[in-house]
Design a protein around this motif. Sequence first.
Motif, PDB file in Angstrom:
ATOM      1  N   ASP A 195      30.345  29.819  44.685  1.00  0.00           N
ATOM      2  CA  ASP A 195      29.066  29.329  44.263  1.00  0.00           C
ATOM      3  C   ASP A 195      27.925  29.259  45.161  1.00  0.00           C
ATOM      4  OD1 ASP A 195      30.010  28.427  41.745  1.00  0.00           O
ATOM      5  OD2 ASP A 195      30.745  26.500  42.454  1.00  0.00           O
ATOM      6  N   THR A 196      28.226  30.164  46.272  1.00  0.00           N
ATOM      7  CA  THR A 196      27.090  30.539  47.061  1.00  0.00           C
ATOM      8  C   THR A 196      26.128  31.494  46.599  1.00  0.00           C
ATOM      9  OG1 THR A 196      28.811  30.481  48.918  1.00  0.00           O
ATOM     10  CG2 THR A 196      26.528  31.647  49.435  1.00  0.00           C
ATOM     11  N   PRO A 197      24.688  30.985  46.547  1.00  0.00           N
ATOM     12  CA  PRO A 197      23.898  31.986  45.976  1.00  0.00           C
ATOM     13  C   PRO A 197      23.956  33.281  46.423  1.00  0.00           C
ATOM     14  CG  PRO A 197      22.937  29.827  46.376  1.00  0.00           C
ATOM     15  CD  PRO A 197      24.174  29.819  47.154  1.00  0.00           C
ATOM     16  N   GLY A 198      23.913  34.206  45.683  1.00  0.00           N
ATOM     17  CA  GLY A 198      23.928  35.721  46.067  1.00  0.00           C
ATOM     18  C   GLY A 198      25.554  36.262  46.001  1.00  0.00           C
ATOM     19  N   LEU A 199      26.440  35.442  45.758  1.00  0.00           N
ATOM     20  CA  LEU A 199      27.920  36.142  45.357  1.00  0.00           C
ATOM     21  C   LEU A 199      27.958  35.968  44.156  1.00  0.00           C
ATOM     22  CD1 LEU A 199      31.143  35.736  47.369  1.00  0.00           C
ATOM     23  CD2 LEU A 199      30.942  34.935  44.764  1.00  0.00           C
ATOM     24  N   ARG A 200      28.602  37.170  43.278  1.00  0.00           N
ATOM     25  CA  ARG A 200      28.622  36.801  41.874  1.00  0.00           C
ATOM     26  C   ARG A 200      29.789  37.727  41.513  1.00  0.00           C
ATOM     27  NH1 ARG A 200      26.702  41.349  39.028  1.00  0.00           N
ATOM     28  NH2 ARG A 200      25.071  42.544  40.154  1.00  0.00           N
ATOM     29  N   THR A 201      30.462  37.525  40.485  1.00  0.00           N
ATOM     30  CA  THR A 201      31.662  38.366  40.032  1.00  0.00           C
ATOM     31  C   THR A 201      31.059  39.708  39.257  1.00  0.00           C
ATOM     32  OG1 THR A 201      32.717  36.468  39.414  1.00  0.00           O
ATOM     33  CG2 THR A 201      33.690  38.359  38.427  1.00  0.00           C
ATOM     34  N   GLY A 202      31.298  40.610  39.688  1.00  0.00           N
ATOM     35  CA  GLY A 202      30.916  41.880  38.911  1.00  0.00           C
ATOM     36  C   GLY A 202      31.933  42.209  37.876  1.00  0.00           C
ATOM     37  N   ARG A 203      32.323  43.379  37.421  1.00  0.00           N
ATOM     38  CA  ARG A 203      33.208  44.025  36.627  1.00  0.00           C
ATOM     39  C   ARG A 203      34.535  43.138  36.780  1.00  0.00           C
ATOM     40  NH1 ARG A 203      34.498  49.522  34.333  1.00  0.00           N
ATOM     41  NH2 ARG A 203      36.581  49.656  34.648  1.00  0.00           N
ATOM     42  N   VAL A 204      35.151  42.618  35.705  1.00  0.00           N
ATOM     43  CA  VAL A 204      36.576  42.263  35.618  1.00  0.00           C
ATOM     44  C   VAL A 204      37.461  43.209  35.206  1.00  0.00           C
ATOM     45  CG1 VAL A 204      38.082  40.583  34.802  1.00  0.00           C
ATOM     46  CG2 VAL A 204      35.712  40.055  35.348  1.00  0.00           C
ATOM     47  N   GLU A 205      38.562  43.792  35.752  1.00  0.00           N
ATOM     48  CA  GLU A 205      39.209  44.966  35.437  1.00  0.00           C
ATOM     49  C   GLU A 205      40.352  44.513  34.447  1.00  0.00           C
ATOM     50  OE1 GLU A 205      38.253  47.795  36.534  1.00  0.00           O
ATOM     51  OE2 GLU A 205      37.170  47.101  38.725  1.00  0.00           O
ATOM     52  N   GLU A 206      40.506  45.715  33.655  1.00  0.00           N
ATOM     53  CA  GLU A 206      41.503  45.524  32.526  1.00  0.00           C
ATOM     54  C   GLU A 206      42.620  46.530  33.345  1.00  0.00           C
ATOM     55  OE1 GLU A 206      42.962  44.872  29.629  1.00  0.00           O
ATOM     56  OE2 GLU A 206      41.328  43.548  29.254  1.00  0.00           O
ATOM     57  N   LYS A 207      44.049  45.925  33.477  1.00  0.00           N
ATOM     58  CA  LYS A 207      44.907  46.891  34.382  1.00  0.00           C
ATOM     59  C   LYS A 207      46.173  47.327  33.489  1.00  0.00           C
ATOM     60  CE  LYS A 207      45.404  43.498  37.680  1.00  0.00           C
ATOM     61  NZ  LYS A 207      44.600  42.552  36.833  1.00  0.00           N
ATOM     62  N   LEU A 208      46.782  48.177  34.144  1.00  0.00           N
ATOM     63  CA  LEU A 208      48.150  48.800  33.468  1.00  0.00           C
ATOM     64  C   LEU A 208      49.044  47.976  33.602  1.00  0.00           C
ATOM     65  CD1 LEU A 208      49.852  51.467  32.995  1.00  0.00           C
ATOM     66  CD2 LEU A 208      50.148  51.892  35.443  1.00  0.00           C
ATOM     67  N   GLY A 209      49.324  47.255  34.963  1.00  0.00           N
ATOM     68  CA  GLY A 209      50.404  46.000  35.191  1.00  0.00           C
ATOM     69  C   GLY A 209      49.607  44.932  35.786  1.00  0.00           C
ATOM     70  N   VAL A 210      50.567  43.924  36.133  1.00  0.00           N
ATOM     71  CA  VAL A 210      50.077  42.987  37.081  1.00  0.00           C
ATOM     72  C   VAL A 210      49.018  42.251  36.549  1.00  0.00           C
ATOM     73  CG1 VAL A 210      51.279  43.039  39.278  1.00  0.00           C
ATOM     74  CG2 VAL A 210      49.111  44.051  39.116  1.00  0.00           C
ATOM     75  N   ARG A 211      49.051  42.159  35.023  1.00  0.00           N
ATOM     76  CA  ARG A 211      47.859  41.631  34.213  1.00  0.00           C
ATOM     77  C   ARG A 211      47.668  39.958  34.313  1.00  0.00           C
ATOM     78  NH1 ARG A 211      45.761  44.656  30.316  1.00  0.00           N
ATOM     79  NH2 ARG A 211      46.121  42.728  28.826  1.00  0.00           N
ATOM     80  N   ALA A 212      48.476  39.468  34.819  1.00  0.00           N
ATOM     81  CA  ALA A 212      48.269  38.265  34.889  1.00  0.00           C
ATOM     82  C   ALA A 212      47.395  37.608  36.068  1.00  0.00           C
ATOM     83  CB  ALA A 212      49.657  37.280  34.992  1.00  0.00           C
ATOM     84  N   SER A 213      47.509  38.700  36.932  1.00  0.00           N
ATOM     85  CA  SER A 213      46.448  38.556  38.077  1.00  0.00           C
ATOM     86  C   SER A 213      44.915  39.117  37.898  1.00  0.00           C
ATOM     87  CB  SER A 213      47.127  39.363  39.182  1.00  0.00           C
ATOM     88  OG  SER A 213      46.217  39.432  40.467  1.00  0.00           O
ATOM     89  N   HIS A 214      44.176  38.110  38.422  1.00  0.00           N
ATOM     90  CA  HIS A 214      42.665  38.413  38.221  1.00  0.00           C
ATOM     91  C   HIS A 214      42.171  39.359  39.424  1.00  0.00           C
ATOM     92  CE1 HIS A 214      38.430  37.466  37.513  1.00  0.00           C
ATOM     93  NE2 HIS A 214      38.331  37.651  38.720  1.00  0.00           N
TER      94      HIS A 214
END
Length: 402
Positions: A195-214
């Motif tokens: 929540d610091t202004p200027g930090l944001r999440t960009g693209r969230v990846e779709e993955k081959l494995g370890v898919r439960a990890s963000h």
Amino acid sequence: MVDLALAPEQEAMRDLAREFARREIRPVAARYDRAGEMPWPVLEKANEIGLLSFGLPEQFGGGGVPGGLVGLTNFVVMEELAWGCAAIATVIGSSIYAAGPVLAFGTPEQQQRWIPRFCDRTAVRLGAVCITEPQGGSDVGAMRTTFRRDGDEYVLDGTKCFITNGGIADVHVVFAVERPGAGWGGMAAFVVERDTPGLRTGRVEEKLGVRASHTAEVVLEGCRVPLDHRLGGEPAGRADGRGAGEAVPRHGPNPLALLQYSRMTYAATAVGLARAAFEYALDHARGRESFGEPIFRHQAVGAKLADMAMEIDAARLLLWRAGWMVDEGMPLARAEGSMAKCYAADVAVRVTQEAVQVLGGHGYMADHPVEKWYRDAKVYQIWEGTNEIQRVVIARALAGDA
Ligand SMILES: Cc1cc2nc3c(=O)[nH]c(=O)nc-3n(C[C@H](O)[C@H](O)[C@H](O)COP(=O)(O)OP(=O)(O)OC[C@H]3O[C@@H](n4cnc5c(N)ncnc54)[C@H](O)[C@@H]3O)c2cc1C
């Protein structure tokens, strides 16, 4: 003297993790994999029984196990959790990932401010470590994310990619340089809270494995943090390492020095994943018959199982040696941490691949967990430094050019 027996406290931690993996992780692993979702309820239960913070120093409310985040107890626990599911073990292990650089590079005040958050057993708080950038992760010195001082603040600009817990972490540790191309000399690490202004999440990846990890991009656009968020303090970190915690060896703000230690945890999870696949394949080979006998009696299948068992034991022994060296206060002069990570990752890939083969067509189907384990294994050859880079690091250490 070398003694491979675990101490009673280590056995107790192993049993706690083993039971948690069996009861709480294994039964839900496929569901979170398919959904590609963070296993929040599992994370919360793990936190309640201390499986998130056991490796953090007692003075901050952690479990204070010997060796902290890089000792043998940590490896034993992480192997068990990854036996349940490598992705969920990653979620549990990475939740406190940001504590490593804060302990290694932070002042006592900074440690006191941020480490207790990761030890709160009533609320899960995630950490993220942001090093990799879109134009390249292996060449860390070519980093382009910049920082500049503006009055009482630092201003961060750049994009980090493939960041575990990126954007959803409470505490991001962001590595940046004063000028692109400045290399190691100008590198520093900053704590950026969510929540610091200027930090944001960009693209969230779709993955081959370890898919439960963000995994996501972290975008920093004119992101301002107070001066005391620079790890090690002003102006360029504390080269003498004073103020470092007990859990991670002391260094200047050089992420590579830290990775030599943190990557050993990844070796432990790779061993746990490989062990899960081996045990499943062995069970199957005992029960499945072809040509009138259990398939393990066919030499081609039996030899695969023998290779799996040997390689898993060898990987664990490499890792335990590195953990023992850390516990004894010995430097990893021949890059023993890289040796453990590199070998365990290769073993996880080979063993999970062979487990699919031992199950034949069943191994390829989602009814059995081995296809997931095969997908999960690949990442171990990539993250925390690719295996090509591990071999470069080992070769340099052997040549005395570390
Ligand atoms: C699921 C996942 C989670 C991750 N989590 C994080 C995280 O939390 N924080 C973070 O900072 N990063 C994270 N990473 C990034 C990871 O550390 C990088 O992907 C990795 O370091 C490789 O960088 P790269 O992808 O840019 O590949 P590149 O550096 O572009 O490399 C591409 C290929 O070239 C090879 N190569 C490059 N240079 C050399 C060389 N000198 N010698 C031999 N071969 C070479 C590499 O081995 C690789 O095969 C994550 C990655 C994944 C997949």
